[in-house]
Write an enzyme that holds these catalytic residues in place. Structure first.
Site, PDB file in Angstrom:
ATOM      1  N   ASP A 156     -22.921 -19.913  -4.003  1.00 17.15           N
ATOM      2  CA  ASP A 156     -22.623 -20.804  -5.118  1.00 17.15           C
ATOM      3  C   ASP A 156     -23.355 -22.129  -5.025  1.00 17.15           C
ATOM      4  O   ASP A 156     -23.575 -22.673  -3.942  1.00 17.15           O
ATOM      5  CB  ASP A 156     -21.111 -21.052  -5.195  1.00 17.15           C
ATOM      6  CG  ASP A 156     -20.355 -19.789  -5.536  1.00 17.15           C
ATOM      7  OD1 ASP A 156     -20.680 -19.198  -6.578  1.00 17.15           O
ATOM      8  OD2 ASP A 156     -19.472 -19.377  -4.762  1.00 17.15           O
ATOM      9  N   GLU A 181     -13.210 -13.636 -13.708  1.00 16.07           N
ATOM     10  CA  GLU A 181     -13.462 -13.715 -12.276  1.00 16.07           C
ATOM     11  C   GLU A 181     -12.695 -14.924 -11.767  1.00 16.07           C
ATOM     12  O   GLU A 181     -12.937 -16.055 -12.209  1.00 16.07           O
ATOM     13  CB  GLU A 181     -14.948 -13.916 -11.984  1.00 16.07           C
ATOM     14  CG  GLU A 181     -15.823 -12.715 -12.240  1.00 16.07           C
ATOM     15  CD  GLU A 181     -17.274 -13.035 -11.907  1.00 16.07           C
ATOM     16  OE1 GLU A 181     -17.528 -13.942 -11.091  1.00 16.07           O
ATOM     17  OE2 GLU A 181     -18.146 -12.380 -12.487  1.00 16.07           O
TER      18      GLU A 181
END
EC number: 4.2.1.20
Length: 263
Positions: A60, A49
């Site tokens: 995140d 990724e």
């Protein structure tokens, strides 16, 4: 089949679990990004990724937020990442998934973005702020030959929505194993085992577990259910603390892959 599906089909034949990493594009710099991707391919990482830096990465935690900030400060943008990947694809075939936020795609232009992904060799997309009901505008361009797969995410609170989300899903399903943001040090949702069993029963594609994983041992309790593990924040931290030492990166990836498949 594209690279993701081919890789996962081969792993299924060998009865192996997939090891997937997340890394932020542009760190330590663009050349360093290429070297890290290549060394991971040598080490046995199955899929990467590649995070496209964004100013407000809402899904995140602090480690990836900081990495994204540092990469932006170095001048990283989507065009530069495309150029880097175009060069990398001359000698590197590891499946690559762009992990990014929808505003970046929208600003670039949906059709133009997909065409560029086809041209460069982007295999998949993970867009955490694009809910299933809002995927239509992008999805109509992803029907083209060679277009990247839109990877679907599900979470412990998605239970009633999972059949709908996975109905036509391709590649793999990304199972978020904890509530909140990335990088929570294996603090998994209390019902994670039941939740992963539910996803596995419904899904026609491989089931990957992410968020909070540091070592292969972290997934021992669900090893028989999942088809692979995704490591993000811990991998970012490890790379930064080692000053992006390629040998340490290679050893970590190689060891994780081996330990994940020791059963």
């Amino acid at each position: 089949m594209n690279r993701i599906e081919e890789k996962l089909a081969k792993l299924k034949e060998k009865k192996e679990k997939a090891f997937i990493t997340y890394m932020t594009a542009g760190l330590p710099d663009m050349e360093g990004t290429k070297e890290i991707i290549r060394i991971q391919e040598q080490a046995g990482t199955d899929i990467i990724e590649l995070g496209i830096p964004f100013s407000d990465p809402a899904a995140d935690g602090p480690i990836i937020q900081q990495a994204s900030f540092e990469s932006i400060q170095k001048g990283t943008n989507l065009t530069k990442v495309f150029n880097m990947l175009e060069d990398l694809r001359k000698d590197c075939e590891i499946p690559i998934v762009f992990m990014m936020y929808y505003n970046t795609v929208f600003h670039y232009g949906l059709e133009r973005f997909v065409e560029k992904c086809i041209q460069i060799g982007v295999d998949g997309l993970i867009i955490p702020d694009l809910p299933y009901e809002a995927q239509g505008d992008l999805a109509k361009f992803l029907d083209k030959k060679g277009a990247p797969i839109l990877i679907q995410l599900v979470a412990p609170v998605s239970k009633k929505r999972i059949p709908m989300i996975l109905k036509n899903a391709r590649g793999f399903v990304y199972c978020v194993s904890s509530m909140g943001v990335t990088g929570q040090d294996a603090t998994f949702h209390k019902d994670v085992v039941e939740y992963l069993h539910t996803v596995k029963e419904i899904s026609n594609i491989p089931v990957m577990m992410g968020f909070g994983i540091r070592t292969a041992k972290d997934v021992d309790g669900v090893r028989d259910t999942i088809d692979g593990a995704i490591v993000g924040s811990h991998f970012i931290k490890l790379m930064k603390e080692s000053d992006y030492n390629l040998e340490e990166i290679k050893n970590y990836c190689s060891n994780f892959k081996k330990e994940l498949n020791q059963y």
